[in-house]
Design a protein around this motif. Sequence first.
Motif, short mmCIF file in Angstrom:
data_model
loop_
_atom_site.label_atom_id
_atom_site.label_comp_id
_atom_site.label_asym_id
_atom_site.label_seq_id
_atom_site.Cartn_x
_atom_site.Cartn_y
_atom_site.Cartn_z
N GLU A 10 0.84 -1.19 0.00
CA GLU A 10 0.00 0.00 0.00
C GLU A 10 0.88 1.25 0.00
O GLU A 10 1.88 1.32 0.72
N GLY A 11 0.51 2.20 -0.86
CA GLY A 11 1.29 3.42 -0.98
C GLY A 11 2.33 3.38 -2.08
O GLY A 11 2.86 4.42 -2.48
N ALA A 12 2.65 2.20 -2.56
CA ALA A 12 3.65 2.08 -3.63
C ALA A 12 3.02 2.42 -4.96
O ALA A 12 1.80 2.46 -5.11
N SER A 13 3.88 2.67 -5.94
CA SER A 13 3.39 2.92 -7.30
C SER A 13 3.12 1.59 -8.00
O SER A 13 3.59 0.53 -7.58
N VAL B 79 -3.93 8.98 -20.78
CA VAL B 79 -5.36 9.19 -20.53
C VAL B 79 -5.64 8.95 -19.05
O VAL B 79 -5.11 8.01 -18.45
N GLN B 80 -6.43 9.83 -18.49
CA GLN B 80 -6.77 9.73 -17.07
C GLN B 80 -8.04 8.92 -16.88
O GLN B 80 -8.97 8.98 -17.70
N GLY B 81 -8.08 8.16 -15.79
CA GLY B 81 -9.27 7.39 -15.48
C GLY B 81 -9.78 7.69 -14.09
O GLY B 81 -9.39 8.70 -13.49
N VAL B 82 -10.60 6.81 -13.59
CA VAL B 82 -11.17 7.01 -12.27
C VAL B 82 -10.19 6.56 -11.19
O VAL B 82 -9.26 5.80 -11.46
N ASN B 83 -10.41 7.08 -9.98
CA ASN B 83 -9.64 6.65 -8.80
C ASN B 83 -8.12 6.81 -8.95
O ASN B 83 -7.36 6.03 -8.38
N GLY B 84 -7.68 7.81 -9.70
CA GLY B 84 -6.25 8.10 -9.81
C GLY B 84 -5.49 7.24 -10.80
O GLY B 84 -4.27 7.34 -10.88
N PHE B 85 -6.17 6.40 -11.54
CA PHE B 85 -5.50 5.57 -12.54
C PHE B 85 -5.28 6.37 -13.82
O PHE B 85 -6.06 7.23 -14.18
N GLU B 86 -4.21 6.05 -14.51
CA GLU B 86 -3.95 6.58 -15.83
C GLU B 86 -3.29 5.49 -16.66
O GLU B 86 -2.77 4.50 -16.14
N ALA B 87 -3.33 5.68 -17.96
CA ALA B 87 -2.68 4.72 -18.85
C ALA B 87 -1.99 5.49 -19.95
O ALA B 87 -2.42 6.58 -20.35
N GLU B 88 -0.92 4.91 -20.46
CA GLU B 88 -0.16 5.56 -21.52
C GLU B 88 -0.10 4.66 -22.74
O GLU B 88 0.34 3.50 -22.66
N PHE C 91 -0.21 -0.40 -23.85
CA PHE C 91 -1.18 0.49 -23.17
C PHE C 91 -1.12 0.12 -21.69
O PHE C 91 -1.99 -0.53 -21.15
N HIS C 92 -0.06 0.58 -21.03
CA HIS C 92 0.17 0.20 -19.63
C HIS C 92 -0.63 1.07 -18.69
O HIS C 92 -0.76 2.29 -18.89
N LEU C 93 -1.10 0.46 -17.64
CA LEU C 93 -1.90 1.14 -16.61
C LEU C 93 -0.99 1.52 -15.45
O LEU C 93 -0.15 0.70 -15.03
N ARG C 94 -1.18 2.71 -14.90
CA ARG C 94 -0.33 3.19 -13.80
C ARG C 94 -1.17 3.83 -12.72
O ARG C 94 -2.26 4.33 -12.96
N LYS C 95 -0.59 3.78 -11.53
CA LYS C 95 -1.16 4.56 -10.42
C LYS C 95 0.01 4.93 -9.52
O LYS C 95 0.87 4.11 -9.23
N ALA C 96 0.01 6.15 -9.07
CA ALA C 96 1.14 6.68 -8.30
C ALA C 96 1.22 6.07 -6.90
O ALA C 96 2.31 5.81 -6.38
N SER C 97 0.07 5.83 -6.28
CA SER C 97 0.06 5.34 -4.91
C SER C 97 -1.19 4.46 -4.72
O SER C 97 -2.30 4.98 -4.74
N GLN D 97 -4.27 -10.03 -11.69
CA GLN D 97 -4.79 -9.88 -10.34
C GLN D 97 -3.83 -9.03 -9.53
O GLN D 97 -2.65 -9.35 -9.40
N LEU D 98 -4.34 -7.94 -9.01
CA LEU D 98 -3.54 -7.03 -8.19
C LEU D 98 -3.84 -7.28 -6.72
O LEU D 98 -5.00 -7.24 -6.30
N VAL D 99 -2.80 -7.55 -5.96
CA VAL D 99 -2.92 -7.73 -4.52
C VAL D 99 -2.16 -6.60 -3.85
O VAL D 99 -0.96 -6.43 -4.11
N VAL D 100 -2.84 -5.82 -3.04
CA VAL D 100 -2.20 -4.72 -2.32
C VAL D 100 -2.04 -5.14 -0.87
O VAL D 100 -3.03 -5.39 -0.17
N LYS D 101 -0.80 -5.23 -0.43
CA LYS D 101 -0.51 -5.62 0.95
C LYS D 101 -0.56 -4.40 1.86
O LYS D 101 -0.08 -3.33 1.48
N PRO D 102 -1.13 -4.54 3.06
CA PRO D 102 -1.20 -3.40 3.98
C PRO D 102 0.16 -3.02 4.51
O PRO D 102 1.11 -3.79 4.46
#
Lengths: 113, 114
Positions: free
Chosen positions: A15-18, A57-66, A74-80, A108-113
């Motif tokens: 959590e908090g990582a890019s 391109v910007q998406g919802v919840n802070g996601f963007e893709a280039e 067409f990779h998806l990114r999120k800063a945090s 499948q994305l798993v976000v560890k606390p």
Amino acid sequence: AQSVTQPDARVTVSEGASLQLRCKYSYSATPYLFWYVQYPRQGLQLLLKYYSGDPVVQGVNGFEAEFSKSNSSFHLRKASVHWSDSAVYFCAVSMNNNNRIFFGDGTQLVVKP
Amino acid sequence: EAAVTQSPRNKVTVTGGNVTLSCRQTNSHNYMYWYRQDTGHGLRLIHYSYGAGNLQIGDVPDGYKATRTTQEDFFLLLELASPSQTSLYFCASSDAPGGQNTLYFGAGTRLSVL
């Protein structure tokens, strides 16, 4: 034939990582490109889509893709990332002359606390 | 907000059984789709329709029939279910050809064929 490749079946981040989720497509022309997210026990929801213009391109919840034409990606990114981002993410492509959307196998994305 | 409702949410049947999966959308969309989702295969298109009475074949149609009775209702029929049809099924709708437009998905029906 069109195809979409998501090379990572599962990605684990703290959590908090890019974040970057990868997507590559195989088609000579520029397709319509989409990222969908599937939260547990729910249907897919659109995060963002691209066809032309600014390659980021910007998406919802802070996601963007280039979009990268040279790399057919067409990779998806999120800063945090937040723990609530844990879900399955699907990249999808379509050409503008038909009704078909082709989905990748999902990451499948798993976000560890 | 677009709404797509699938029923039942879960279904168990036996090999050779007869199953109908239902989908209703209340968005006044013309296009409706049935997908199946399997591990390692993403979503694959079974059938789709662009209006009442219309049916188009998707990419994995074998063993499935579909019928669009109204603009709102789209049904998927498995007349002789087989274990290979055990899967998670999604219905979706869009207001124009899905290639360019957002798909709105239902929550899915999990089907087990024993």
